[in-house]
Write a protein that holds these residues in place. Structure first.
Motif: not given
Length: 209
Positions: A184, A163, A206, A179, A201, A209, A166
């Motif tokens: 993310h 997590a 987090s 994912r 982001w 999000w 991104l």
């Protein structure tokens, strides 16, 4: 579970670097005296083990040439190998500048599907890669996206939680795979949209999000 770190994990080709140079496959096909369509089919059909570090460049090109019923002599193999590396060598200057500026704010890493010998050439030509917090090339880690093992490698190597990441990629299947392991994800379509997504982001919780 997140460790409250922020790590932007970039794909390479189609995001920071350009896709294969137009016309490159036709040029390689002409070198083998075969139609471009036939060469393209062999080029991609034989590619997965090479990308994932499960076969050498020589083994890959021998497989391509066998597919095309051509002789895999050392000179032809090396000529094709070098032409292939050159065809994937271009970068997007604006994206490189963005990645370098972002690295001043957060952790930045790279996860790319690229054979081992290509990776060595790309690193030598792009010294800014050494400034990133982690660089993972599929040919070096023996796992290629969308294999979950490629993403797990980055999590373990950076001692982070999924997590915390991104993941940015121009291929939706790779973003879905990221994912699925808890990262993310954002499908890249352009720098402006990406910059807005990253900013949102970074300012977000987090977990929500």
């Amino acid at each position: 579970m997140s460790t409250d770190r922020r790590i932007v994990l970039f794909d390479l080709f189609g995001v920071i670097a350009c896709h294969q140079r137009p016309g490159a496959l036709a040029e390689m096909a002409a070198r083998c005296d075969v139609p471009t369509d036939a060469f393209t089919e062999a080029y991609w059909a034989c590619r997965p083990p090479y990308d994932a570090g499960q076969g050498s460049a020589s083994e890959y090109w021998a497989a391509v040439l066998r597919w095309l019923s051509r002789t895999a002599d050392a000179g032809t193999v090396e000529e094709l190998r070098l032409a292939d590396i050159d065809s994937w060598s271009r970068v997007d200057g604006r994206m490189v500048a963005y990645v370098r500026s972002l690295h001043n704010l957060v952790e930045v890493a790279l996860l790319s599907n690229i054979p081992s010998d290509h990776a060595d050439a790309f690193r030598a030509a792009q010294p800014w890669l050494s400034d990133l917090d982690h660089v993972a090339f599929s040919g070096k880690i023996n796992a290629a996206k969308p294999d979950p093992a490629a993403f797990h490698h980055c999590v373990a190597a950076m001692r982070a939680a999924p997590a915390d990441f991104l993941f940015i990629d121009d291929r939706e299947e790779n973003v879905r795979a990221a994912r699925a392991v808890g990262m993310h994800g954002h499908v890249f379509t352009g720098l402006d949209e990406l910059a807005a997504t990253v900013e949102t982001w970074l300012l977000s919780d987090s977990c929500t999000w």
